[in-house]
Motif scaffolding. Structure first.
Motif, PDB file in Angstrom:
ATOM      1  N   GLN A 278       0.967  -1.243   0.070  1.00  0.00           N
ATOM      2  CA  GLN A 278       0.386  -0.418  -0.294  1.00  0.00           C
ATOM      3  C   GLN A 278       0.727   1.317  -0.013  1.00  0.00           C
ATOM      4  O   GLN A 278       1.052   2.106  -0.652  1.00  0.00           O
ATOM      5  CB  GLN A 278      -1.025   0.636   1.388  1.00  0.00           C
ATOM      6  CG  GLN A 278      -2.119  -1.291   0.527  1.00  0.00           C
ATOM      7  CD  GLN A 278      -2.994  -1.235   2.616  1.00  0.00           C
ATOM      8  OE1 GLN A 278      -2.825  -0.142   3.118  1.00  0.00           O
ATOM      9  NE2 GLN A 278      -3.094  -2.146   2.514  1.00  0.00           N
ATOM     10  N   ALA A 279       2.374   1.763   0.860  1.00  0.00           N
ATOM     11  CA  ALA A 279       2.902   2.363   0.174  1.00  0.00           C
ATOM     12  C   ALA A 279       3.760   3.251  -0.665  1.00  0.00           C
ATOM     13  O   ALA A 279       4.059   4.055  -1.060  1.00  0.00           O
ATOM     14  CB  ALA A 279       4.008   1.865   1.345  1.00  0.00           C
ATOM     15  N   GLU A 286       1.149   9.050  -6.380  1.00  0.00           N
ATOM     16  CA  GLU A 286       1.473  10.752  -5.510  1.00  0.00           C
ATOM     17  C   GLU A 286       2.893  11.322  -6.694  1.00  0.00           C
ATOM     18  O   GLU A 286       2.004  12.010  -7.328  1.00  0.00           O
ATOM     19  CB  GLU A 286       2.279  10.663  -4.888  1.00  0.00           C
ATOM     20  CG  GLU A 286       0.988  10.621  -4.132  1.00  0.00           C
ATOM     21  CD  GLU A 286       1.367  10.360  -2.193  1.00  0.00           C
ATOM     22  OE1 GLU A 286       2.578  10.767  -2.248  1.00  0.00           O
ATOM     23  OE2 GLU A 286       0.935  11.395  -1.484  1.00  0.00           O
ATOM     24  N   ASP A 287       3.840  10.350  -7.260  1.00  0.00           N
ATOM     25  CA  ASP A 287       4.397  10.998  -8.223  1.00  0.00           C
ATOM     26  C   ASP A 287       4.348  10.564  -9.645  1.00  0.00           C
ATOM     27  O   ASP A 287       5.231  10.579 -10.280  1.00  0.00           O
ATOM     28  CB  ASP A 287       5.575   9.768  -7.622  1.00  0.00           C
ATOM     29  CG  ASP A 287       6.366  10.066  -6.050  1.00  0.00           C
ATOM     30  OD1 ASP A 287       5.851  11.368  -5.754  1.00  0.00           O
ATOM     31  OD2 ASP A 287       7.173   9.615  -5.750  1.00  0.00           O
ATOM     32  N   LEU A 288       3.734   9.651 -10.192  1.00  0.00           N
ATOM     33  CA  LEU A 288       3.060   9.368 -11.163  1.00  0.00           C
ATOM     34  C   LEU A 288       4.231   8.527 -11.580  1.00  0.00           C
ATOM     35  O   LEU A 288       4.598   8.584 -12.954  1.00  0.00           O
ATOM     36  CB  LEU A 288       2.785   9.974 -11.728  1.00  0.00           C
ATOM     37  CG  LEU A 288       1.258  10.237 -11.529  1.00  0.00           C
ATOM     38  CD1 LEU A 288       0.866  12.255 -12.474  1.00  0.00           C
ATOM     39  CD2 LEU A 288       0.311   9.746 -11.788  1.00  0.00           C
ATOM     40  N   ARG A 311     -15.409  -3.550   1.132  1.00  0.00           N
ATOM     41  CA  ARG A 311     -15.226  -3.725   2.357  1.00  0.00           C
ATOM     42  C   ARG A 311     -15.038  -1.932   2.811  1.00  0.00           C
ATOM     43  O   ARG A 311     -15.305  -1.606   1.488  1.00  0.00           O
ATOM     44  CB  ARG A 311     -13.663  -3.947   2.825  1.00  0.00           C
ATOM     45  CG  ARG A 311     -13.786  -5.393   2.717  1.00  0.00           C
ATOM     46  CD  ARG A 311     -11.959  -5.902   3.533  1.00  0.00           C
ATOM     47  NE  ARG A 311     -12.153  -7.007   3.463  1.00  0.00           N
ATOM     48  CZ  ARG A 311     -10.649  -7.663   4.223  1.00  0.00           C
ATOM     49  NH1 ARG A 311     -10.603  -6.789   4.856  1.00  0.00           N
ATOM     50  NH2 ARG A 311     -10.569  -8.913   3.700  1.00  0.00           N
ATOM     51  N   GLN A 312     -16.352  -0.796   3.667  1.00  0.00           N
ATOM     52  CA  GLN A 312     -15.965  -0.346   4.418  1.00  0.00           C
ATOM     53  C   GLN A 312     -14.396   0.415   4.293  1.00  0.00           C
ATOM     54  O   GLN A 312     -14.245  -0.180   5.885  1.00  0.00           O
ATOM     55  CB  GLN A 312     -17.157   0.133   5.388  1.00  0.00           C
ATOM     56  CG  GLN A 312     -18.260   0.008   4.897  1.00  0.00           C
ATOM     57  CD  GLN A 312     -18.516   0.296   4.051  1.00  0.00           C
ATOM     58  OE1 GLN A 312     -18.121   2.125   3.994  1.00  0.00           O
ATOM     59  NE2 GLN A 312     -19.930   0.577   3.097  1.00  0.00           N
ATOM     60  N   LEU A 313     -13.532   0.917   3.727  1.00  0.00           N
ATOM     61  CA  LEU A 313     -12.588   1.257   3.709  1.00  0.00           C
ATOM     62  C   LEU A 313     -12.102   2.086   4.925  1.00  0.00           C
ATOM     63  O   LEU A 313     -11.325   1.600   5.472  1.00  0.00           O
ATOM     64  CB  LEU A 313     -11.459   1.944   2.676  1.00  0.00           C
ATOM     65  CG  LEU A 313     -11.803   1.393   1.157  1.00  0.00           C
ATOM     66  CD1 LEU A 313     -10.429   2.071   0.217  1.00  0.00           C
ATOM     67  CD2 LEU A 313     -10.921   0.262   2.581  1.00  0.00           C
ATOM     68  N   ALA A 314     -13.289   2.879   5.058  1.00  0.00           N
ATOM     69  CA  ALA A 314     -12.867   4.030   7.022  1.00  0.00           C
ATOM     70  C   ALA A 314     -12.882   2.376   7.616  1.00  0.00           C
ATOM     71  O   ALA A 314     -11.957   3.341   8.632  1.00  0.00           O
ATOM     72  CB  ALA A 314     -14.029   4.681   6.965  1.00  0.00           C
ATOM     73  N   GLY A 315     -13.619   2.039   8.279  1.00  0.00           N
ATOM     74  CA  GLY A 315     -13.430   0.972   8.789  1.00  0.00           C
ATOM     75  C   GLY A 315     -11.985  -0.093   9.189  1.00  0.00           C
ATOM     76  O   GLY A 315     -11.620  -0.106  10.022  1.00  0.00           O
ATOM     77  N   ASP A 325      -3.580   7.316   4.653  1.00  0.00           N
ATOM     78  CA  ASP A 325      -3.471   8.115   3.795  1.00  0.00           C
ATOM     79  C   ASP A 325      -3.516   7.812   1.777  1.00  0.00           C
ATOM     80  O   ASP A 325      -3.694   7.901   1.133  1.00  0.00           O
ATOM     81  CB  ASP A 325      -2.352   8.600   3.657  1.00  0.00           C
ATOM     82  CG  ASP A 325      -0.273   7.440   3.747  1.00  0.00           C
ATOM     83  OD1 ASP A 325      -1.470   5.881   3.724  1.00  0.00           O
ATOM     84  OD2 ASP A 325      -0.027   7.474   4.057  1.00  0.00           O
ATOM     85  N   LEU A 326      -3.397   6.026   2.043  1.00  0.00           N
ATOM     86  CA  LEU A 326      -3.782   5.891   0.668  1.00  0.00           C
ATOM     87  C   LEU A 326      -4.798   6.149   0.391  1.00  0.00           C
ATOM     88  O   LEU A 326      -5.637   6.374  -0.985  1.00  0.00           O
ATOM     89  CB  LEU A 326      -3.259   4.181   0.800  1.00  0.00           C
ATOM     90  CG  LEU A 326      -3.529   3.380  -0.219  1.00  0.00           C
ATOM     91  CD1 LEU A 326      -3.086   4.348  -2.263  1.00  0.00           C
ATOM     92  CD2 LEU A 326      -3.142   2.175  -0.867  1.00  0.00           C
TER      93      LEU A 326
END
Length: 469
Positions: A278-279, A286-288, A311-315, A325-326
């Protein structure tokens, strides 16, 4: 070192007009490397109207600088250069993972030089002086080979992916109309889109619609099921890898970001990505720019990301399973797809659409639903959503009648609702439905069994359990 864009007019004469229109390579970036300014000007002016951008460099070192700043699909490279010669630089490019096409040109060559160039990884070899049609033919061959490779790779992935539905989104309910309006607005911009919804609601269909309605429609649509890829190999699948990056990496390979250049990369089940990846994905967005596994080279990318999850990503963020951040980077535009139970008025239209779509392919007669069967479909809660309805229609077409018996095998969550909206005991509803079908055929058990998609013996056993004649 400079960049030539499509605003430069093509040279007059045989290269203008119809031939120019027929020779075009949209989304392709070409780099011309030659120490003669006149040759660079000649090639750039001829190629610029035919592709996305043409860049130029007078040496291998300047060419390296262009590759660090831009994504390049094809290099037209002179062998005789000041400093590092073209063949030596080509070998280095291949060793460092450059997989684009390279056309070598030279005024001084023999058979040994040509063989060395081809072994180094050249796509073609052209002697100076040459006529422009020779260059255009060589570029066209590279373009066609690249396009076929990309299409075959995407096709293999699409055919092997599970749950792929084809065709457009269907439904005229308020919920579907609202969704379509949101899709049209989102398609008009280049922002990242996050699709949220239960499994089977049609997230990939929405992603394909976003692509088809966007300015990237002529580019590739590359679907990726993040849940189906091995955590050990997913980074290589997405970003590619250099030769020797890991055991078994006998040659450099492009990743899915590369195959999606100029188009859309659809990351389905994005919540399944490992935290470490994910990082890396966040940095790429962000940098393309992406870095193939085992390589020090950053490769610029021109890709729109559409991500999806059930899924609920906030959860997931709150639970520490997804990077905040992603999540915010993907959530620039967020669309939520409604489950089928919230727009049941679309069921008859969907059933008719799937019947018309599947019956010719299966060689089956069209499915005509009775009022009893329609009522049953409208009362069922459809935990598998539109995908479950499609599968039911396909089974029923094969069997020749609506096959509702498969729905009775669903887990308790797959309940049906009464007209009052209250849950109904599944066995009671089964009895009501079978009796209703028997009544509609005046007690003809053979015909009723056909309509129910069960054997007559099974039907008779059910009737005997209820002590009915």
């Amino acid at each position: 070192m400079s960049t030539t864009t499509a605003s430069i007019p093509s040279p007059a004469g045989p290269l203008a007009g119809a031939e120019r229109a027929s020779e075009s390579w949209p989304f392709w970036n070409i780099l011309v490397v030659d120490d003669e300014q006149g040759m660079r000007n000649f090639l750039c002016k001829a190629l610029a109207p035919r592709c996305h951008a043409v860049m130029e460099a007078g040496s291998a070192e300047q060419g390296e600088a262009v590759l660090r700043a831009h994504h390049i699909d094809l290099i037209i490279l002179d062998i005789s250069l000041p400093g590092k010669n073209g063949v030596a630089w080509l070998k280095e490019l291949r060793e460092h993972g450059f997989t684009g096409d390279v056309i070598l040109i030279t005024a001084f060559a023999d058979l040994d030089t040509a063989i060395e160039a081809l072994r180094a990884g050249a796509s073609d070899f052209i002697l100076k002086p040459f006529r422009m049609p020779q260059i255009l033919t060589a570029v066209r061959h590279c373009w066609e080979r690249s396009r076929l490779t990309r299409e075959n790779y995407i096709l293999r992935r699409s055919q092997s992916a599970e749950g792929i539905q084809r065709g457009g989104l269907v439904g005229s309910s308020g919920a579907m109309e609202q969704l379509w309006q949101a899709v049209r607005r989102a398609a008009a911009v280049h922002s990242t889109v996050l699709l949220q919804g239960e499994s089977g609601t049609g997230k990939e269909l929405v992603a394909r619609a976003l692509h088809a309605l966007s300015a990237r429609a002529q580019g590739p649509f590359v679907p990726v099921n993040c849940a189906s890829m091995s955590p050990e190999l997913i980074e290589s699948e997405l970003f590619g890898h250099a030769k020797g990056a890991f055991t078994g990496a006998t040659r450099a390979r492009d990743g899915l970001f590369h195959y999606a250049q100029g188009g859309t990369l659809f990351l389905d089940e994005v919540a399944e990505l490992p935290l470490a990846l994910q990082a890396t994905l966040l940095r790429a967005l962000e940098d393309l720019k992406i870095r193939p596994v085992g390589s020090e080279r950053l490769v610029p990318v021109n890709v729109r990301i559409v991500a999806a999850t059930n899924r609920q990503l906030a959860g997931e963020v709150a639970a520490g399973r997804f990077r905040k951040d992603l999540y915010y980077r993907l959530q620039v535009l967020e669309l939520t797809l409604p489950p089928l139970r919230e727009h049941k008025e679309d069921i008859p239209e969907l059933a008719a659409h799937f019947t018309a779509q599947l019956a010719p392919a299966l060689g089956a007669d069209p499915l005509v639903l009775t009022e009893t069967e329609r009522s049953f479909l409208m009362r069922y809660d459809w935990p598998g959503n539109v995908r479950e309805l499609r599968n039911l229609i396909e089974r029923s077409l094969i069997l020749g009648a609506l096959n509702v018996s498969a729905l009775y095998a669903q887990p308790p969550a797959a309940r049906l609702t009464s007209a009052a909206g209250q849950p109904t005991d599944l066995h009671t509803l089964e009895k009501q439905h079978i009796l209703s079908v028997l009544d509609s055929v005046q007690g003809d058990k053979t015909r009723a069994a056909q309509l129910l998609g069960i054997s007559r013996r099974t039907l008779e056993r059910r009737v005997a359990e209820w002590a009915l004649p």
